[in-house]
Design an enzyme around this catalytic site. Structure first.
Site, PDB file in Angstrom:
ATOM      1  N   ASP A 159      -6.884  -6.912  -4.883  1.00  0.00           N
ATOM      2  CA  ASP A 159      -6.637  -5.884  -5.897  1.00  0.00           C
ATOM      3  C   ASP A 159      -6.812  -6.430  -7.307  1.00  0.00           C
ATOM      4  OD1 ASP A 159      -6.181  -3.710  -4.332  1.00  0.00           O
ATOM      5  OD2 ASP A 159      -4.000  -3.746  -4.485  1.00  0.00           O
ATOM      6  N   GLN A 170       0.824  -1.211   0.000  1.00  0.00           N
ATOM      7  CA  GLN A 170       0.000   0.000   0.000  1.00  0.00           C
ATOM      8  C   GLN A 170       0.855   1.256   0.000  1.00  0.00           C
ATOM      9  OE1 GLN A 170      -3.481   0.024  -0.394  1.00  0.00           O
ATOM     10  NE2 GLN A 170      -2.724  -1.994  -0.942  1.00  0.00           N
ATOM     11  N   HIS A 185       1.793   2.947  -3.314  1.00  0.00           N
ATOM     12  CA  HIS A 185       0.775   3.635  -4.109  1.00  0.00           C
ATOM     13  C   HIS A 185       1.026   5.129  -4.172  1.00  0.00           C
ATOM     14  CE1 HIS A 185      -2.340   0.993  -5.546  1.00  0.00           C
ATOM     15  NE2 HIS A 185      -2.429   0.371  -4.394  1.00  0.00           N
ATOM     16  N   HIS A 194     -53.258  18.106   1.310  1.00  0.00           N
ATOM     17  CA  HIS A 194     -53.004  16.668   1.363  1.00  0.00           C
ATOM     18  C   HIS A 194     -54.274  15.916   1.781  1.00  0.00           C
ATOM     19  CE1 HIS A 194     -48.784  17.638   0.990  1.00  0.00           C
ATOM     20  NE2 HIS A 194     -48.419  16.364   1.125  1.00  0.00           N
ATOM     21  N   GLU A 225      -9.483   0.900   4.908  1.00  0.00           N
ATOM     22  CA  GLU A 225      -9.890   0.506   3.556  1.00  0.00           C
ATOM     23  C   GLU A 225      -9.666  -0.992   3.362  1.00  0.00           C
ATOM     24  OE1 GLU A 225      -8.660   1.641  -1.065  1.00  0.00           O
ATOM     25  OE2 GLU A 225      -7.343   2.155   0.605  1.00  0.00           O
TER      26      GLU A 225
END
Length: 430
Positions: free
Chosen positions: A358, A256, A259, A417, A324
């Site tokens: 992934d 990670q 990235h 109404h 995540e």
């Protein structure tokens, strides 16, 4: 990596400081993004061409990638890459087709029918990131659930480069079934999808990950169009006990960290010895990592080792982080599922590394970040459909409840109404 220990409140207070620090930066981004969107709204295609020249160092003559270019990219794709993408496609479809929703109609009382219609969105825009890497997997993850939902037209946008859109991205678009591809990126692409230009059609919803400018642009156009979520930097949390393999954990944290320099990683453990071994492994593995500069900045600036006394505290803290991606590298991880309240995607056991999700497991990798897993879900088929409610009452069925409707309407001060029901029985009520 930074070390934290203490009570859950003390640890979360320290982690939250980063969020407050970024608020000033986010405000500056918002000003820039608003100007970009306003310019696209005013100048359309010309603004897209000028922004591509400014931000992507690319002079465009055509905003749209031709079907011929897409077909050529597909034909030139290496056979082994094509096979891997097709296998990923098969798994994504087999997983996501189980998410399909269906119409229903019931009749619990005579003369009353109630139901729900499920309808796909008509046109969706998919943002596929560019920049430091090409992400064909993101094409599949965003497009295939939309196809399963029955979306009529899928428009893909992706940043250009002086050499054009990477061939593997165009080939993935062909494999996934994208209808049209535009070589535009950034906030300007989001603005074009939201409002439309002479070349780029307006869509009903925009999905797909991107940098902070893309995320901010999606937030700004929400309401004009739908969006999937407002994504922040990628992140991973690892729950590990003393029996976990430190080399595995280090490799997963770095997966990670590479990235983005803003990517966040969390190791939560009750074993100081394991944590120290993971730190040593990270330092060693970084040496040969091609994206070392990016990963190292992420590890130094946005990564934490959180040491707790008990396993119960480990889960309590990770549930507050709501990561995540969440890996559970503990003994009998399947039995711990009930302790997990908040996570985008969960990976159980030493051999279910996050990159499995992934690329090939079929679960989606477009996930809620920055703690939003407490109220957001992974991208799925349900993101590309909408529901309409259906009601049918006969005169006799309405007669049974007209007095109750009128009573409640008048209690709310809504005389019209009440009358809208009573007028249907005017003669009977006289």
């Amino acid at each position: 990596m930074r070390w934290l220990s203490g009570t859950k409140q003390e640890i979360m207070s320290e982690l939250d400081k980063e969020k407050y620090t970024r608020k000033a930066e986010d405000q500056q981004v918002e000003v820039a993004v608003k100007e970009i969107i306003d310019t696209v709204l005013t100048n359309g295609d010309q603004a897209l061409i000028e922004y591509s020249k400014e931000f992507d160092r690319t002079i465009l003559t055509d905003l749209e990638v031709s079907p011929k270019q897409i077909e050529q990219a597909y034909q030139q794709l290496d056979a082994d890459v094509k096979q891997a993408l097709e296998k990923a496609k098969e798994n994504i479809i087999s997983y996501h087709k189980k998410q399909k929703q269906y119409d229903f109609m019931d009749s619990e009382k005579n003369g009353v029918f109630r139901g729900q219609l499920v309808r796909p969105l008509e046109r969706v825009g998919v943002y596929v990131p560019g920049g430091t890497a090409a992400y064909p997997s993101s094409v599949l993850m965003n497009v295939l659930p939309a196809k399963i939902a029955g979306v009529e037209e899928i428009i893909m946008v992706t940043p250009p480069s002086p050499k054009g859109v990477p061939s593997i991205i165009l080939a993935a678009a062909k494999i996934a079934g994208v209808d049209r591809v535009f070589q535009i990126g950034g906030a300007q692409a989001v603005g074009a999808l939201a409002y439309g230009t002479d070349s780029v059609p307006k869509v009903d919803k925009i999905v797909g990950p991107g940098n902070i400018y893309v995320a901010t642009a999606k937030k700004m156009v929400f309401g004009v169009v739908g969006i999937d979520m407002i994504a922040g930097p990628s992140e991973i949390g690892v729950l590990a006990d003393s029996q976990a393999n430190p080399a595995f954990i280090a490799a997963d944290l770095l997966s990670q960290a590479e990235h983005d320099v803003l990517a966040r990683t969390f190791l939560v453990t009750n074993s100081k010895e394991l944590a120290e071994e993971v730190e040593r492994e990270i330092a060693e593995q970084l040496i040969t990592l091609p994206r070392k500069d990016i990963a190292e900045r992420s590890i130094v600036d946005h990564s934490w080792i959180i040491l707790t006394d008990t396993e119960a505290d480990m889960f309590a803290i990770m549930n507050e982080i709501a990561p995540e991606h969440l890996e559970v590298q503990m003994a009998d991880p399947m039995s711990r599922l009930h302790e997990i309240k908040h996570a985008g995607s969960i990976f159980l056991g030493a051999y279910t590394s996050e990159p499995v999700g992934d690329y090939l497991s079929g679960t989606n990798h477009v996930l809620p970040t920055s703690g939003t897993a407490k109220f957001y879900s992974p991208l799925g088929v349900y993101d590309f459909i909408k529901y309409s409610q259906v009601s049918y009452y006969t005169k006799e069925a309405l007669a049974e409840i007209q007095a109750d409707i009128a009573l409640l309407a008048r209690k709310e001060g809504l005389e019209a109404h009440a009358r809208a029901v009573e007028y249907r029985f005017k003669e009977e009520n006289q």
